[in-house]
Write an enzyme that holds these catalytic residues in place. Structure first.
Site, PDB file in Angstrom:
ATOM      1  N   SER A 152       0.871  -1.176   0.000  1.00  0.00           N
ATOM      2  CA  SER A 152       0.000   0.000   0.000  1.00  0.00           C
ATOM      3  C   SER A 152       0.908   1.225   0.000  1.00  0.00           C
ATOM      4  CB  SER A 152      -0.852  -0.024   1.271  1.00  0.00           C
ATOM      5  OG  SER A 152      -1.411   1.249   1.515  1.00  0.00           O
ATOM      6  N   TYR A 165      -1.744  -1.142  10.165  1.00  0.00           N
ATOM      7  CA  TYR A 165      -1.840  -1.454   8.735  1.00  0.00           C
ATOM      8  C   TYR A 165      -0.593  -0.945   8.011  1.00  0.00           C
ATOM      9  CZ  TYR A 165      -3.751  -1.570   3.971  1.00  0.00           C
ATOM     10  OH  TYR A 165      -3.956  -1.815   2.628  1.00  0.00           O
TER      11      TYR A 165
END
Ligand code: NDP
Length: 253
Positions: A152, A165
Protein backbone atom coordinates in the site's frame (compact mmCIF):
# COMPACT_ATOMS: atom_id res chain seq x y z
CA UNK A 1 -0.73 0.48 -16.63
CA UNK A 2 -1.05 0.00 -20.39
CA UNK A 3 -0.47 -3.69 -20.91
CA UNK A 4 -2.10 -5.87 -23.52
CA UNK A 5 -1.68 -9.50 -22.48
CA UNK A 6 -2.01 -12.33 -24.95
CA UNK A 7 -5.22 -14.30 -24.42
CA UNK A 8 -3.24 -17.45 -23.56
CA UNK A 9 -0.83 -15.62 -21.21
CA UNK A 10 -1.44 -18.00 -18.32
CA UNK A 11 -2.06 -21.25 -20.20
CA UNK A 12 -0.54 -24.16 -18.22
CA UNK A 13 0.19 -21.90 -15.25
CA UNK A 14 -1.03 -22.84 -11.76
CA UNK A 15 -1.70 -19.83 -9.56
CA UNK A 16 -2.69 -19.58 -5.90
CA UNK A 17 -4.60 -16.52 -4.65
CA UNK A 18 -5.22 -15.69 -0.98
CA UNK A 19 -8.28 -13.66 -0.03
CA UNK A 20 -9.84 -14.94 -3.24
CA UNK A 21 -13.42 -14.51 -1.99
CA UNK A 22 -13.88 -10.73 -2.26
CA UNK A 23 -12.56 -7.47 -3.65
CA UNK A 24 -9.29 -7.46 -5.58
CA UNK A 25 -8.48 -11.12 -4.87
CA UNK A 26 -11.80 -12.40 -6.25
CA UNK A 27 -11.28 -10.34 -9.41
CA UNK A 28 -7.67 -11.50 -9.79
CA UNK A 29 -8.74 -15.16 -9.56
CA UNK A 30 -11.42 -14.66 -12.24
CA UNK A 31 -8.98 -12.77 -14.45
CA UNK A 32 -6.26 -15.40 -14.16
CA UNK A 33 -8.82 -18.08 -15.06
CA UNK A 34 -9.93 -16.10 -18.14
CA UNK A 35 -6.31 -16.01 -19.31
CA UNK A 36 -5.99 -19.77 -19.01
CA UNK A 37 -4.62 -20.47 -15.51
CA UNK A 38 -5.51 -23.33 -13.20
CA UNK A 39 -6.43 -21.75 -9.85
CA UNK A 40 -5.90 -22.58 -6.20
CA UNK A 41 -8.15 -20.37 -4.08
CA UNK A 42 -7.68 -19.74 -0.35
CA UNK A 43 -10.22 -18.01 1.85
CA UNK A 44 -11.52 -17.99 5.40
CA UNK A 45 -15.22 -18.48 4.61
CA UNK A 46 -16.33 -21.84 3.22
CA UNK A 47 -19.56 -20.58 1.56
CA UNK A 48 -17.83 -17.64 -0.10
CA UNK A 49 -15.04 -19.96 -1.22
CA UNK A 50 -17.48 -22.34 -2.88
CA UNK A 51 -19.15 -19.45 -4.71
CA UNK A 52 -15.81 -17.99 -5.79
CA UNK A 53 -14.63 -21.39 -7.02
CA UNK A 54 -17.80 -21.85 -9.08
CA UNK A 55 -17.40 -18.38 -10.62
CA UNK A 56 -13.75 -19.14 -11.47
CA UNK A 57 -14.73 -22.50 -12.97
CA UNK A 58 -17.27 -20.79 -15.23
CA UNK A 59 -14.81 -18.02 -16.19
CA UNK A 60 -12.01 -20.29 -17.40
CA UNK A 61 -11.26 -23.68 -18.87
CA UNK A 62 -8.74 -24.77 -16.30
CA UNK A 63 -9.32 -26.57 -13.04
CA UNK A 64 -10.00 -24.85 -9.76
CA UNK A 65 -9.12 -26.07 -6.28
CA UNK A 66 -9.91 -24.40 -2.99
CA UNK A 67 -8.94 -24.69 0.65
CA UNK A 68 -10.21 -22.91 3.70
CA UNK A 69 -7.46 -20.99 5.51
CA UNK A 70 -8.08 -18.33 8.14
CA UNK A 71 -4.89 -16.30 8.39
CA UNK A 72 -5.98 -15.05 11.81
CA UNK A 73 -6.07 -18.47 13.44
CA UNK A 74 -3.65 -20.56 11.39
CA UNK A 75 -0.07 -21.43 12.42
CA UNK A 76 3.23 -22.20 10.75
CA UNK A 77 2.48 -25.92 11.25
CA UNK A 78 -1.00 -25.61 9.69
CA UNK A 79 0.53 -23.83 6.69
CA UNK A 80 3.00 -26.69 6.23
CA UNK A 81 0.13 -29.21 6.39
CA UNK A 82 -1.87 -27.21 3.88
CA UNK A 83 1.10 -27.02 1.49
CA UNK A 84 1.46 -30.79 1.82
CA UNK A 85 -2.23 -31.27 0.91
CA UNK A 86 -1.93 -28.89 -2.03
CA UNK A 87 1.13 -30.83 -3.26
CA UNK A 88 -1.02 -33.99 -3.40
CA UNK A 89 -3.30 -32.28 -5.94
CA UNK A 90 -1.01 -30.16 -8.10
CA UNK A 91 2.57 -30.71 -9.33
CA UNK A 92 3.85 -27.14 -8.73
CA UNK A 93 2.86 -23.51 -8.33
CA UNK A 94 3.78 -21.00 -11.03
CA UNK A 95 2.37 -18.05 -9.12
CA UNK A 96 1.27 -17.02 -5.63
CA UNK A 97 -0.69 -13.80 -5.09
CA UNK A 98 -0.71 -12.80 -1.42
CA UNK A 99 -3.74 -10.55 -1.47
CA UNK A 100 -5.62 -11.26 1.79
CA UNK A 101 -5.30 -8.49 4.32
CA UNK A 102 -7.06 -6.50 7.02
CA UNK A 103 -7.11 -2.82 7.85
CA UNK A 104 -7.32 -2.79 11.66
CA UNK A 105 -8.25 0.48 13.33
CA UNK A 106 -7.60 3.87 11.73
CA UNK A 107 -6.62 5.65 14.96
CA UNK A 108 -3.47 7.37 16.26
CA UNK A 109 -0.66 5.14 17.51
CA UNK A 110 -1.40 6.01 21.12
CA UNK A 111 -4.91 4.56 20.75
CA UNK A 112 -4.02 1.36 18.84
CA UNK A 113 -5.66 -1.51 20.74
CA UNK A 114 -3.03 -4.22 21.39
CA UNK A 115 -5.31 -7.07 20.26
CA UNK A 116 -6.18 -5.34 16.98
CA UNK A 117 -2.51 -4.46 16.39
CA UNK A 118 -1.53 -8.10 16.91
CA UNK A 119 -4.35 -9.36 14.68
CA UNK A 120 -3.26 -7.11 11.80
CA UNK A 121 0.33 -8.30 12.15
CA UNK A 122 -0.78 -11.95 12.39
CA UNK A 123 -2.85 -11.79 9.20
CA UNK A 124 -0.86 -9.33 7.07
CA UNK A 125 2.65 -10.36 8.10
CA UNK A 126 3.22 -13.44 10.31
CA UNK A 127 0.91 -15.99 8.74
CA UNK A 128 1.41 -14.55 5.27
CA UNK A 129 5.11 -15.30 5.82
CA UNK A 130 4.49 -18.80 7.21
CA UNK A 131 2.30 -19.57 4.21
CA UNK A 132 5.02 -18.27 1.87
CA UNK A 133 7.61 -20.43 3.60
CA UNK A 134 5.40 -23.50 3.23
CA UNK A 135 4.61 -22.82 -0.45
CA UNK A 136 8.17 -22.01 -1.61
CA UNK A 137 9.08 -25.65 -2.42
CA UNK A 138 6.07 -25.81 -4.79
CA UNK A 139 7.04 -22.47 -6.38
CA UNK A 140 10.61 -23.65 -6.86
CA UNK A 141 9.28 -26.51 -8.99
CA UNK A 142 8.10 -23.98 -11.58
CA UNK A 143 10.39 -22.98 -14.46
CA UNK A 144 9.42 -19.33 -13.72
CA UNK A 145 7.64 -18.86 -10.41
CA UNK A 146 6.14 -15.49 -9.49
CA UNK A 147 5.58 -14.55 -5.86
CA UNK A 148 3.54 -11.37 -5.47
CA UNK A 149 2.78 -9.53 -2.22
CA UNK A 150 0.22 -6.75 -1.79
CA UNK A 151 1.47 -3.50 -0.37
CA UNK A 152 0.00 0.00 0.00
CA UNK A 153 1.21 3.58 -0.34
CA UNK A 154 1.26 3.72 3.50
CA UNK A 155 3.79 0.87 3.41
CA UNK A 156 6.27 3.19 1.73
CA UNK A 157 5.58 6.50 3.46
CA UNK A 158 4.03 6.45 6.93
CA UNK A 159 0.77 8.35 7.43
CA UNK A 160 -0.86 9.56 10.63
CA UNK A 161 -3.48 7.15 12.07
CA UNK A 162 -2.73 4.27 9.67
CA UNK A 163 -1.04 2.46 12.57
CA UNK A 164 -0.73 -1.31 12.38
CA UNK A 165 -1.84 -1.45 8.73
CA UNK A 166 0.95 0.90 7.59
CA UNK A 167 3.57 -0.92 9.68
CA UNK A 168 2.37 -4.29 8.33
CA UNK A 169 2.77 -3.05 4.75
CA UNK A 170 6.31 -1.77 5.50
CA UNK A 171 7.01 -5.32 6.71
CA UNK A 172 5.48 -6.68 3.51
CA UNK A 173 7.85 -4.55 1.41
CA UNK A 174 10.77 -5.83 3.53
CA UNK A 175 9.68 -9.45 3.16
CA UNK A 176 9.50 -8.99 -0.61
CA UNK A 177 12.98 -7.41 -0.77
CA UNK A 178 14.66 -10.11 1.34
CA UNK A 179 13.05 -12.94 -0.62
CA UNK A 180 13.83 -11.28 -3.97
CA UNK A 181 17.53 -11.14 -3.00
CA UNK A 182 17.52 -14.73 -1.80
CA UNK A 183 16.01 -16.09 -5.03
CA UNK A 184 17.61 -13.63 -7.49
CA UNK A 185 19.70 -16.32 -9.16
CA UNK A 186 16.92 -18.90 -9.12
CA UNK A 187 13.67 -19.33 -10.97
CA UNK A 188 11.43 -17.43 -8.53
CA UNK A 189 10.84 -13.70 -8.84
CA UNK A 190 9.36 -11.71 -5.96
CA UNK A 191 7.55 -8.39 -6.26
CA UNK A 192 4.90 -6.20 -4.62
CA UNK A 193 1.77 -4.62 -6.04
CA UNK A 194 0.34 -1.43 -4.59
CA UNK A 195 -3.23 -1.48 -5.96
CA UNK A 196 -3.84 2.22 -5.22
CA UNK A 197 -7.31 3.35 -4.08
CA UNK A 198 -9.70 0.67 -5.41
CA UNK A 199 -13.45 0.24 -4.99
CA UNK A 200 -13.73 -2.55 -2.38
CA UNK A 201 -15.14 -3.14 1.09
CA UNK A 202 -11.78 -2.41 2.71
CA UNK A 203 -11.51 0.90 0.92
CA UNK A 204 -15.07 1.87 1.93
CA UNK A 205 -14.18 1.12 5.56
CA UNK A 206 -11.04 3.27 5.36
CA UNK A 207 -12.73 6.21 3.59
CA UNK A 208 -16.47 6.06 4.44
CA UNK A 209 -17.15 9.60 3.16
CA UNK A 210 -15.47 9.18 -0.19
CA UNK A 211 -17.37 9.02 -3.49
CA UNK A 212 -16.59 5.41 -4.46
CA UNK A 213 -17.68 6.06 -8.04
CA UNK A 214 -14.45 8.04 -8.49
CA UNK A 215 -12.32 5.00 -7.70
CA UNK A 216 -10.99 2.40 -10.09
CA UNK A 217 -12.66 -0.99 -9.78
CA UNK A 218 -10.69 -4.19 -9.16
CA UNK A 219 -11.22 -5.07 -12.85
CA UNK A 220 -9.56 -1.77 -13.89
CA UNK A 221 -6.29 -2.62 -12.14
CA UNK A 222 -5.91 -6.19 -13.46
CA UNK A 223 -3.31 -5.42 -16.19
CA UNK A 224 -0.50 -5.28 -13.60
CA UNK A 225 -1.81 -8.41 -11.86
CA UNK A 226 -1.63 -10.22 -15.21
CA UNK A 227 1.75 -8.78 -16.13
CA UNK A 228 3.37 -10.04 -12.93
CA UNK A 229 2.01 -13.59 -13.34
CA UNK A 230 2.92 -13.96 -17.02
CA UNK A 231 6.17 -14.43 -18.93
CA UNK A 232 6.53 -10.73 -19.81
CA UNK A 233 7.71 -10.00 -16.23
CA UNK A 234 10.11 -12.94 -16.10
CA UNK A 235 13.16 -10.78 -15.41
CA UNK A 236 11.55 -8.42 -12.89
CA UNK A 237 12.28 -9.03 -9.23
CA UNK A 238 12.55 -6.99 -6.04
CA UNK A 239 10.26 -4.25 -7.34
CA UNK A 240 7.26 -2.57 -5.71
CA UNK A 241 4.87 -1.81 -8.58
CA UNK A 242 1.93 0.61 -8.67
CA UNK A 243 -1.26 -0.62 -10.34
CA UNK A 244 -2.27 3.04 -10.71
CA UNK A 245 1.01 4.88 -11.36
CA UNK A 246 0.80 8.60 -10.67
CA UNK A 247 -2.28 8.34 -8.46
CA UNK A 248 -2.02 10.61 -5.41
CA UNK A 249 -2.40 8.57 -2.19
CA UNK A 250 -5.43 9.32 0.01
CA UNK A 251 -9.11 10.02 -0.64
CA UNK A 252 -10.46 10.41 -4.18
CA UNK A 253 -10.98 14.08 -4.96
P1 NDP B 1 -11.33 -6.68 0.85
O1 NDP B 1 -11.59 -6.39 2.28
O2 NDP B 1 -12.37 -6.39 -0.17
O3 NDP B 1 -10.86 -8.19 0.67
C1 NDP B 1 -9.90 -8.73 1.53
C2 NDP B 1 -9.81 -10.22 1.32
O4 NDP B 1 -8.96 -10.74 2.34
C3 NDP B 1 -11.18 -10.90 1.46
O5 NDP B 1 -11.29 -11.97 0.55
C4 NDP B 1 -11.12 -11.42 2.89
O6 NDP B 1 -11.92 -12.57 3.13
C5 NDP B 1 -9.64 -11.80 3.00
N1 NDP B 1 -9.27 -11.92 4.41
C6 NDP B 1 -9.41 -11.00 5.40
N2 NDP B 1 -9.04 -11.52 6.57
C7 NDP B 1 -8.66 -12.80 6.32
C8 NDP B 1 -8.20 -13.86 7.14
N3 NDP B 1 -8.11 -13.74 8.47
N4 NDP B 1 -7.89 -15.04 6.56
C9 NDP B 1 -8.02 -15.20 5.23
N5 NDP B 1 -8.47 -14.26 4.40
C10 NDP B 1 -8.79 -13.07 4.95
O7 NDP B 1 -9.98 -5.86 0.52
P2 NDP B 1 -9.31 -5.40 -0.85
O8 NDP B 1 -9.71 -6.29 -1.96
O9 NDP B 1 -9.49 -3.94 -0.95
O10 NDP B 1 -7.77 -5.62 -0.49
C11 NDP B 1 -6.97 -6.62 -1.05
C12 NDP B 1 -5.52 -6.28 -0.73
O11 NDP B 1 -5.18 -5.02 -1.33
C13 NDP B 1 -5.23 -6.12 0.76
O12 NDP B 1 -3.98 -6.68 1.04
C14 NDP B 1 -5.20 -4.62 0.97
O13 NDP B 1 -4.40 -4.25 2.06
C15 NDP B 1 -4.61 -4.16 -0.36
N6 NDP B 1 -4.89 -2.77 -0.72
C16 NDP B 1 -6.16 -2.37 -1.07
C17 NDP B 1 -6.42 -1.08 -1.46
C18 NDP B 1 -7.78 -0.61 -1.84
O14 NDP B 1 -7.96 0.61 -2.09
N7 NDP B 1 -8.78 -1.46 -1.92
C19 NDP B 1 -5.32 -0.08 -1.52
C20 NDP B 1 -4.03 -0.58 -1.13
C21 NDP B 1 -3.84 -1.88 -0.76
P3 NDP B 1 -13.56 -12.48 3.17
O15 NDP B 1 -13.98 -12.56 1.73
O16 NDP B 1 -13.93 -13.68 3.98
O17 NDP B 1 -13.93 -11.17 3.81
Amino acid sequence: MHYQPKQDLLQNRIILVTGATDGIGAEAALTYARYGAELVLLGRNEDKLKRAAEAVRLAGNGQVHYWKLDLDTTSAGDCQMLAHEIAQRIPRLDGVLHNAGVLGDIVPMIDQAPEVWQQVMRINVDNTFFLTQALLPLLLKSDAGSLVFTTSSVGRQGRSAWGAYAVSKFATEGMMQVLAEEYRSQNVRVNCINPGGTRTKMRANAFPDEDAARLKTPADIMPLYLYLMGDDSRRKTGISFDAQPGRKPGAAE
